[in-house]
Scaffold this active site. Structure first.
Site, mmCIF file in Angstrom:
data_model
loop_
_atom_site.group_PDB
_atom_site.id
_atom_site.type_symbol
_atom_site.label_atom_id
_atom_site.label_comp_id
_atom_site.label_asym_id
_atom_site.label_seq_id
_atom_site.Cartn_x
_atom_site.Cartn_y
_atom_site.Cartn_z
ATOM 1 N N THR A 85 -15.734 -57.101 37.166
ATOM 2 C CA THR A 85 -14.648 -58.065 36.989
ATOM 3 C C THR A 85 -13.673 -58.009 36.442
ATOM 4 O OG1 THR A 85 -16.141 -58.781 35.204
ATOM 5 C CG2 THR A 85 -17.004 -59.881 37.029
ATOM 6 N N ILE A 135 -16.228 -65.963 12.836
ATOM 7 C CA ILE A 135 -15.172 -67.058 12.793
ATOM 8 C C ILE A 135 -16.022 -68.602 13.286
ATOM 9 C CG2 ILE A 135 -13.066 -68.067 13.706
ATOM 10 C CD1 ILE A 135 -12.616 -65.110 12.424
ATOM 11 N N ASP A 179 -22.735 -61.150 17.312
ATOM 12 C CA ASP A 179 -24.159 -61.822 17.689
ATOM 13 C C ASP A 179 -25.009 -60.743 18.449
ATOM 14 O OD1 ASP A 179 -22.285 -61.311 19.915
ATOM 15 O OD2 ASP A 179 -23.009 -62.957 21.102
ATOM 16 N N GLU A 191 -11.494 -58.314 26.746
ATOM 17 C CA GLU A 191 -12.403 -57.307 27.562
ATOM 18 C C GLU A 191 -11.451 -56.862 28.814
ATOM 19 O OE1 GLU A 191 -16.856 -57.406 28.241
ATOM 20 O OE2 GLU A 191 -15.931 -58.207 30.036
ATOM 21 N N HIS A 242 -20.796 -51.903 30.130
ATOM 22 C CA HIS A 242 -21.419 -53.003 30.219
ATOM 23 C C HIS A 242 -22.718 -52.994 30.901
ATOM 24 C CE1 HIS A 242 -21.648 -57.231 30.832
ATOM 25 N NE2 HIS A 242 -20.480 -57.685 30.066
HETATM 26 C C1 4GW Z 1 -17.135 -70.567 22.812
HETATM 27 O O1 4GW Z 1 -17.147 -71.625 22.517
HETATM 28 C C2 4GW Z 1 -17.040 -69.244 22.172
HETATM 29 S S1 4GW Z 1 -16.943 -69.421 20.573
HETATM 30 C C3 4GW Z 1 -16.932 -68.229 22.478
HETATM 31 C C4 4GW Z 1 -16.931 -67.247 21.414
HETATM 32 C C5 4GW Z 1 -16.829 -67.761 20.222
HETATM 33 C C6 4GW Z 1 -16.597 -67.236 19.250
HETATM 34 C C7 4GW Z 1 -16.556 -65.537 18.918
HETATM 35 C C8 4GW Z 1 -16.578 -67.758 17.780
HETATM 36 O O2 4GW Z 1 -16.529 -69.106 17.708
HETATM 37 N N1 4GW Z 1 -16.506 -67.067 16.526
HETATM 38 C C9 4GW Z 1 -16.538 -65.700 16.559
HETATM 39 O O3 4GW Z 1 -16.379 -65.224 15.485
HETATM 40 N N2 4GW Z 1 -16.550 -65.066 17.845
HETATM 41 C C10 4GW Z 1 -16.357 -63.771 17.866
HETATM 42 O O4 4GW Z 1 -15.984 -63.016 18.985
HETATM 43 C C11 4GW Z 1 -17.709 -62.871 17.319
HETATM 44 O O5 4GW Z 1 -17.754 -61.792 16.669
HETATM 45 C C12 4GW Z 1 -18.551 -62.923 18.962
HETATM 46 O O6 4GW Z 1 -19.385 -61.821 18.785
HETATM 47 C C13 4GW Z 1 -17.161 -62.281 19.595
HETATM 48 C C14 4GW Z 1 -17.177 -62.494 20.986
HETATM 49 O O7 4GW Z 1 -17.608 -63.771 21.464
HETATM 50 P P1 4GW Z 1 -19.317 -63.948 22.228
HETATM 51 O O8 4GW Z 1 -19.874 -63.118 21.342
HETATM 52 O O9 4GW Z 1 -19.543 -65.343 22.001
HETATM 53 O O10 4GW Z 1 -19.125 -63.440 23.554
HETATM 54 P P2 4GW Z 1 -20.087 -62.610 24.486
HETATM 55 O O11 4GW Z 1 -20.927 -63.984 24.906
HETATM 56 O O12 4GW Z 1 -19.301 -62.483 25.696
HETATM 57 O O13 4GW Z 1 -20.891 -61.858 23.966
HETATM 58 MN MN MN Z 2 -21.463 -61.422 21.947
#
Ligand code: 4GW
Ligand code: MN
Length: 351
Positions: A233, A111, A201, A291, A221
């Site tokens: 957490t 997204i 990512d 989560e 995790h």
């Molecule tokens: C902060 O500005 C954002 S944007 C945190 C998540 C965002 C986001 C996440 C986004 O803009 N678009 C998106 O497609 N995602 C989806 O949610 C994407 O598949 C991503 O892998 C998943 C979870 O977000 P993340 O990977 O950033 O979370 P973490 O850092 O916990 O891996």
């Molecule tokens: Mn991620």
């Protein structure tokens, strides 16, 4: 004449003992008395059962007195295997899963700016993810035009699903549950046997195969595999449906990697989405969004398999000695360029 009398006597004794035995049996086990009739010869659903069997295979004998790993937990107290390198034989598993002709769907969300991750994700998945199986990549995106054209292997296809985007990043992350739920019942159930739901990512850097598949599975995790219960957490506010008290909890599962059969993933995502909606109605949002709700679900619906951190790693962590492979690794993000807000949500968050 004497002889006939003797036989009548023997017969009578036999009949009496037979009746006595059966009466006792009925008294003790009334349910053991079956009334058998011609149904025995009629057809049954068992007639359609296929006789699957493995062919001759040569491999090292499992050794009861020397477990393949002694440095890590290989089994939960509810008998769900924890998948580590060295604990399974992929050839046996492949034979079994190919026999069942399984197909696998992998869901990813790209997204807004997260479409930049698609190319590396799919290219590396083509090399390492479920090689030799039928695979559908389900890419949920609001920017269909940004999805690159990638040549895929035989039996593998890309399905682009156009979905709305949400303003708040928390909502972008959480709404994945709703979309996975809705598409599971409308589409996935007709197309694949298993679903694997992961963050985008990420990159694959080693094999991820059918060893991960099970009724339902979660992933440890990478930041919390060795943590104490109290330092997980989890959501700790009682007002939230994701609340978990400090004296409960098995593991801290990552929001970015779960799966199972389509039916099980439907149940999981339905629970998580409904719990989120209840919280939303009460003006509360769990601390780590989807989560937190996932962790609540797995506490009371124990997964039937658990993936070790080999399956979800972040190189910001120092690799411990027990980590023999890094199969799926976080791609470093440039937070300012990729995200709309500076929000630290990485796996390395507790460092
Ligand atoms: C902060 O500005 C954002 S944007 C945190 C998540 C965002 C986001 C996440 C986004 O803009 N678009 C998106 O497609 N995602 C989806 O949610 C994407 O598949 C991503 O892998 C998943 C979870 O977000 P993340 O990977 O950033 O979370 P973490 O850092 O916990 O891996
Ligand atoms: Mn991620």
């Amino acid at each position: 004449m004497v002889c006939a009398k003797k036989w009548i006597f023997v017969l009578a004794v036999l009949m009496v003992s037979f009746c006595w035995y059966n009466m006792r049996r009925m008294a003790l086990h009334p349910s053991l008395v079956f009334h058998c009739n011609s149904q025995l010869t009629s057809s049954s659903q068992f007639d359609l059962l296929k006789q699957d069997f493995l062919h001759r295979m040569l491999y090292e004998k499992p050794n009861v007195l020397s477990p393949p790993r002694s440095d890590v937990l290989m089994m939960t107290p509810w008998f769900a295997p924890i998948v580590w390198n060295g604990t399974y034989n992929i050839d046996i598993l492949n034979t079994q899963f190919h026999q069942k002709n399984v197909s696998i769907g992998i869901t990813i969300f790209a997204i807004k700016k997260y479409t930049v991750f698609i190319k590396t994700f799919i290219e590396t998945a083509e090399k390492f993810f479920m090689v030799g199986y039928e695979v559908n990549y389900y890419v949920f995106t609001d920017r269909v035009g940004d999805i690159p054209n990638i040549t895929l292997g035989e039996g593998r296809q890309l399905v682009i699903l156009e979905v709305p985007s949400y303003n708040r990043w928390q909502e972008v992350s959480m709404r994945r549950m709703e979309m996975i739920r809705d598409h599971s019942r409308q589409r996935f159930v007709n197309e694949v046997d298993y679903l694997v739901c992961v963050d985008v990512d990420m990159r694959f850097s080693d094999d991820v195969g059918v060893e991960i598949l099970s009724h339902s599975f979660g992933t440890l995790h990478p930041g919390y595999y060795a943590a104490s219960r109290t330092s997980f957490t989890y959501e700790r506010r009682q007002q939230s449906t994701a609340y978990i008290p400090t004296d409960e909890g098995d593991f801290y599962y990552a929001g970015g990697y779960f799966g199972g059969t389509v039916e099980e993933v439907y149940k999981l995502s339905n629970f998580c989405h409904n719990a989120m909606m209840t919280d939303k109605g009460n003006n509360i949002e769990a601390i780590w969004q989807d989560e937190s709700y996932l962790n609540k679900y797995f506490l009371y619906h124990k997964p039937t398999k658990i993936l070790s951190p080999e399956y979800l790693w972040d190189n910001n962590y120092e690799a411990p000695a027990f980590l023999k492979r890094r199969r799926f690794v976080a791609v470093p993000k440039n937070h300012d360029a990729i995200r709309n807000k500076r929000a630290l949500r990485d796996y390395s968050r507790n460092k």
